[in-house]
Design an enzyme around this catalytic site. Structure first.
Site, PDB file in Angstrom:
ATOM      1  N   HIS A  82       0.835  -1.205   0.000  1.00 21.96           N
ATOM      2  CA  HIS A  82       0.000   0.000   0.000  1.00 21.96           C
ATOM      3  C   HIS A  82       0.865   1.249   0.000  1.00 21.96           C
ATOM      4  CE1 HIS A  82      -3.745   2.209   0.838  1.00 21.96           C
ATOM      5  NE2 HIS A  82      -2.930   3.061   1.425  1.00 21.96           N
ATOM      6  N   ASP A 161     -14.712   3.082   6.929  1.00 22.04           N
ATOM      7  CA  ASP A 161     -13.679   3.931   6.317  1.00 22.04           C
ATOM      8  C   ASP A 161     -14.246   4.741   5.164  1.00 22.04           C
ATOM      9  OD1 ASP A 161     -10.888   4.838   5.930  1.00 22.04           O
ATOM     10  OD2 ASP A 161     -11.169   3.838   4.012  1.00 22.04           O
ATOM     11  N   ARG A 168     -13.826  13.152   6.160  1.00 25.36           N
ATOM     12  CA  ARG A 168     -12.525  13.803   6.411  1.00 25.36           C
ATOM     13  C   ARG A 168     -12.112  14.650   5.219  1.00 25.36           C
ATOM     14  NH1 ARG A 168      -8.887   9.100   6.960  1.00 25.36           N
ATOM     15  NH2 ARG A 168      -7.222  10.630   7.173  1.00 25.36           N
ATOM     16  N   SER A 183      -7.327   4.422   8.806  1.00 26.17           N
ATOM     17  CA  SER A 183      -7.941   4.259   7.493  1.00 26.17           C
ATOM     18  C   SER A 183      -7.183   3.229   6.654  1.00 26.17           C
ATOM     19  CB  SER A 183      -7.953   5.627   6.808  1.00 26.17           C
ATOM     20  OG  SER A 183      -8.238   5.508   5.448  1.00 26.17           O
ATOM     21  N   LYS A 187      -8.296  -0.993   6.217  1.00 28.11           N
ATOM     22  CA  LYS A 187      -8.514  -1.617   4.900  1.00 28.11           C
ATOM     23  C   LYS A 187      -7.581  -2.812   4.706  1.00 28.11           C
ATOM     24  CE  LYS A 187      -8.210   2.333   2.491  1.00 28.11           C
ATOM     25  NZ  LYS A 187      -8.608   3.636   2.964  1.00 28.11           N
TER      26      LYS A 187
HETATM   27  N1  URA Z   1      -5.003   6.838   2.187  1.00 29.44           N
HETATM   28  C1  URA Z   1      -6.009   6.225   2.853  1.00 29.44           C
HETATM   29  O1  URA Z   1      -6.444   5.144   2.479  1.00 29.44           O
HETATM   30  N2  URA Z   1      -6.509   6.824   3.930  1.00 29.44           N
HETATM   31  C2  URA Z   1      -6.055   8.004   4.402  1.00 29.44           C
HETATM   32  O2  URA Z   1      -6.536   8.471   5.396  1.00 29.44           O
HETATM   33  C3  URA Z   1      -5.015   8.650   3.695  1.00 29.44           C
HETATM   34  C4  URA Z   1      -4.498   8.032   2.589  1.00 29.44           C
END
Ligand code: URA
Length: 440
Positions: A82, A161, A168, A183, A187
């Site tokens: 990621h 999320d 946000r 967040s 995931k």
């Molecule tokens: N990427 C994400 O998935 N969440 C965030 O809060 C910031 C970047």
């Protein structure tokens, strides 16, 4: 329990316990807590932060707010990757096939771009026919058969999320270390891989502008991953300069393909080799030196390119455009940005470069906006380069003539040109594991 009390507790610097956090997240997902109260809570977190324990509890609640994928029917070690997001960041398109070509199973769900940063799913969709929305069973079959499949977030994954991130995004509370950690790791935990590699971007094009903040974010996320029983490593990489030369969806796929053909830009190639080697390391394929040797071989032999082609074909994409990149749909308007300056480029505000590409149509401002896949910018000069008046700094691609001038102005605003050559920037600052920080 009253939401008002939870907001004031956080506003005053207190820490929510598990019961309170459960009330907050579950209540919000069910629609029992309104956006205006959650916004106030998020802003309180932005200023007061969260303890490690609160962050871990919230991550777990977010991960379990919807489906949790069980990847155990797929044999082998599944490693997720990621990136915290950046400009020109096409690493997944290169790193995932590199790792898969070396036997790592990559069953990955990626995101779309929002704001100035691009998203892997949009880039993949610029390949004609490519399917990124694939049912779970077929997703598993593709990974079993080819070792790799990259799709969009599917099913009912982390609905908490989805709601929180959307809120946000419009309440100026994205740039909070604990909220980003929750967040991303929410995931990742829901996506079910055995190990997680995090690419934490740092600099003007990233959510975190300083190495110090990026390190704090990396450590927070590695600690969450390890506590959840997933081997986790983070690299802190440079996003103070766009990665590679191409910004924009099909332009980035083209550059990724060139890199998989082992003729990509040096910065992009080096970061990708390092990231892929870490995926092999997480999968238990040996020490870092051994893993680096394996991914380098996969690049040089063409095995990684072949793996990418296999993935594209399995996901319904037209692989002839990968074999011959001139077949990608072309932008109808192409314009050079000519240097009005003499000197050295000492800084490129990377976020501003990303915004310039979005103006051309490569990104979306709201989730509903559509994307022009062929739009974007190809950089001809980057930080550290000497430029003369009249040099071509970049080439803009798009389909709307009227967007060229605003994008050019935006791009030129991003550059700082001075008399002296700046120091060469590091590409990778540090590697963070559960027990150490290795500075590069
Ligand atoms: N990427 C994400 O998935 N969440 C965030 O809060 C910031 C970047």
């Amino acid at each position: 329990m009253r939401m008002y009390d939870l907001i004031s507790k956080k506003r005053n610097g207190g820490a929510l316990n598990k019961e309170e956090m459960t009330h907050l997240i579950e209540g919000y997902v069910k629609g029992e807590i309104p956006d205006y109260q959650m916004s106030a809570f998020l802003m309180a977190v932005y200023f007061q932060g969260m303890t490690k324990e609160e962050t871990a509890i919230m991550t777990d609640l977010v991960a379990r707010s919807g489906d949790v994928v069980d990847l155990s029917p797929i044999e082998g070690i599944k490693v997720d990757k990621h990136s915290t997001g950046g400009v020109g960041d096409k690493t997944t398109l290169i790193v995932a096939p590199l790792a898969a070509a070396c036997g790592v199973k990559v069953a990955k769900m990626s995101g779309r771009g929002l704001g100035h940063t691009g998203g892997t799913v949009d880039k993949l969709e610029s390949i004609p026919g490519m399917r990124v929305s694939i049912e779970r069973e077929e997703f598993f079959e593709i990974v079993k058969k080819t070792g790799i499949c990259v799709i969009g977030q599917s099913g009912n994954l982390t609905p908490a999320d989805k709601k929180l991130y959307a809120l946000r995004d419009v309440t100026a509370t994205v740039e909070s270390i604990p909220l980003i950690a929750v967040s991303i790791m929410g995931k990742k935990l829901a996506a079910g891989s055995d190990c997680i590699l995090l690419d934490v971007k740092t600099g003007s094009g990233a959510f975190m502008n300083s190495v110090e903040d990026s390190l704090a974010l990396a450590q927070e996320m590695v600690s969450i991953g390890e506590s959840a029983g997933k081997k986790t490593v983070a690299l802190i990489t440079n996003m103070d300069i766009p990665l590679g030369n191409n910004i924009g969806n099909s332009l980035e796929v083209i550059e990724a393909v060139e890199t998989l053909k082992n003729r990509g830009p040096e910065d992009l190639t080096n970061v990708c080799l390092e990231l892929a080697a870490n995926m092999l390391y997480l999968a238990g394929q040996g020490d870092m030196e051994t893993c680096y040797g394996k991914v380098k071989k996969a690049l040089e032999s063409g095995a990684a390119l072949q793996k990418f082609i296999e993935m594209v074909e399995a996901q319904g994409g037209d692989s002839s455009v990968i074999k011959d990149i001139s077949k990608f749909e072309k932008a109808s308007v192409v314009k050079e940005i000519i240097s009005p300056y003499d000197g050295y480029i000492t800084f490129m505000d990377t976020k501003e470069c990303g915004i310039a590409s979005c103006i051309l149509g490569a990104g979306r401002e709201t989730k509903e906006d559509s994307i022009d896949y062929s739009a974007g910018i190809v950089l001809k000069k980057k930080t550290g380069d000497r430029i003369e008046k009249g040099d071509v700094l970049a080439v803009m691609y798009g389909n709307k003539e009227e967007k060229m001038l605003p994008a050019e102005e935006q791009f030129l605003k991003a550059l700082k040109v001075e008399g002296n050559k700046p120091e060469t920037q590091k590409l990778i600052y540090a590697r963070v594991t559960g027990d150490a920080v290795e500075w590069k």
